[in-house]
Design a protein around this motif. Sequence first.
Motif, short mmCIF file in Angstrom:
data_model
loop_
_atom_site.label_atom_id
_atom_site.label_comp_id
_atom_site.label_asym_id
_atom_site.label_seq_id
_atom_site.Cartn_x
_atom_site.Cartn_y
_atom_site.Cartn_z
N ILE A 157 36.48 -17.72 28.14
CA ILE A 157 35.30 -18.18 27.68
C ILE A 157 35.25 -18.25 26.19
O ILE A 157 34.44 -18.96 25.64
CB ILE A 157 34.09 -17.30 28.06
N GLU A 158 36.11 -17.84 25.54
CA GLU A 158 36.44 -18.08 23.97
C GLU A 158 37.81 -17.63 23.63
O GLU A 158 38.39 -16.98 24.15
CB GLU A 158 35.48 -17.03 23.24
N ARG A 192 31.29 -16.85 19.01
CA ARG A 192 30.32 -17.86 19.41
C ARG A 192 30.25 -17.96 20.90
O ARG A 192 30.27 -19.03 21.51
CB ARG A 192 31.36 -19.48 19.09
N HIS A 193 30.38 -16.82 21.30
CA HIS A 193 29.73 -16.90 22.95
C HIS A 193 29.05 -15.58 23.12
O HIS A 193 29.39 -14.28 22.55
CB HIS A 193 31.42 -16.86 23.62
N CYS A 220 27.01 -21.23 34.44
CA CYS A 220 27.82 -20.31 33.75
C CYS A 220 27.72 -19.05 34.23
O CYS A 220 26.61 -18.35 34.64
CB CYS A 220 27.04 -20.34 32.37
N CYS A 250 22.74 -13.01 30.19
CA CYS A 250 22.69 -13.58 28.61
C CYS A 250 21.27 -13.84 28.05
O CYS A 250 20.40 -14.12 28.73
CB CYS A 250 23.25 -15.01 28.68
N CYS A 297 22.24 -23.61 31.63
CA CYS A 297 23.22 -22.74 31.97
C CYS A 297 23.28 -22.38 33.42
O CYS A 297 24.28 -22.03 34.13
CB CYS A 297 23.03 -21.32 31.18
N SER A 314 34.96 -22.26 22.51
CA SER A 314 33.84 -21.55 23.04
C SER A 314 33.44 -22.23 24.40
O SER A 314 33.38 -23.47 24.24
CB SER A 314 32.70 -21.15 22.08
N CYS A 326 30.20 -22.34 25.62
CA CYS A 326 28.81 -22.05 25.82
C CYS A 326 28.02 -23.03 25.25
O CYS A 326 28.07 -23.83 24.37
CB CYS A 326 28.41 -20.78 25.00
N ALA A 359 26.48 -22.53 21.78
CA ALA A 359 27.45 -21.83 20.80
C ALA A 359 26.89 -22.20 19.27
O ALA A 359 27.21 -21.36 18.54
CB ALA A 359 28.83 -22.32 21.04
#
Length: 332
Positions: free
Chosen positions: A235-236, A248-249, A287, A293, A300, A317, A319, A322
């Motif tokens: 995810i990053e 940035r996640h 996601c 989150c 999402c 990232s 997201c 982000a």
Amino acid sequence: MAILLDVRHLSTQFQTGAGIVRAVDDVSWDVNAGETVALVGESGCGKSVSALSIMRLVAAPAGRIVGGQVLFKGRDLLTLNEEEMRRVRGREIAMIFQEPMTSLNPVLTIERQLSEGLEIHLGMAGADARRRAVELLAMVGIPDPGRRLGQYPHQFSGGMRQRIMIAMALACNPSLVLADEPTTALDVTIQAQILELMKDLSRRLGVAMLIITHNLGVVARYADRVNVMYAGRIIEQGTARELYANPRHPYTLGLLHSVPRLDEPRRARLDPIEGQPPDLTRLPTGCAFAPRCAFRVERCAVERPPLVPIGGQGHVSACWEAERLDRTPALR
């Protein structure tokens, strides 16, 4: 810098009574020659299965690699037959397993366990194998190596057993070492010694290393680049410096907030990531991190974000939000 290991769209699944567990779900990352790369995430996110997939050690018939490529020095390891793969394991790619007491054979001497790989891969035997085994134990800091070769695993402490595992991994001069939680069962002081030893040996011998860990302190000090995993996916990704300075996640933010810091005022409690990781047999449409989150938006829940560039230095990232993340908000 030349790419040594290039993992492309790797997918590994396990068939269970509850359904198919997508333990590794379309992940891609690479390791350059001589580089130290970290794979970070909570327990159950797919880190160890990724390493076992590279070594083709996923337990069949329940587990199987269902897609992707694992290119090592240009060869796809997933296309090799078992005999060819055995020549790669230990000789070109070595693995340091999570718990040394269960990885070492309790009824064989340390000399026998060290010399086995030397015999199989390098053709050494007798005095030559023993001489090399003594060199390896000395290299990883075990005193009086000649005498200790005749001892058994239970006669060593946890830190010493981990040093023996490192010696076994480096015995045949591999190009890449996969270290799966190499300091889990050790106290903090011994952890630091083992990690410093691994970094020093990697630097001196030019060995590339993949460190699998949930310890972000390890990542900050020892890794050049970082891959953050969640629910079987990357995810990053980014350099360690960039990821710490500019995460940035939201999951990466949560991991960073849950680590105590000496450069900040003492707080009554850490900021945990609330909730639990998802069931890998029933992953959500959008996601996978959305239910936990603090930054989630409607999108999402229905659309899974792809990995996209965010900033420089190869930072990516997965997201939708982000661009608006920073390290100030606590994830509650």
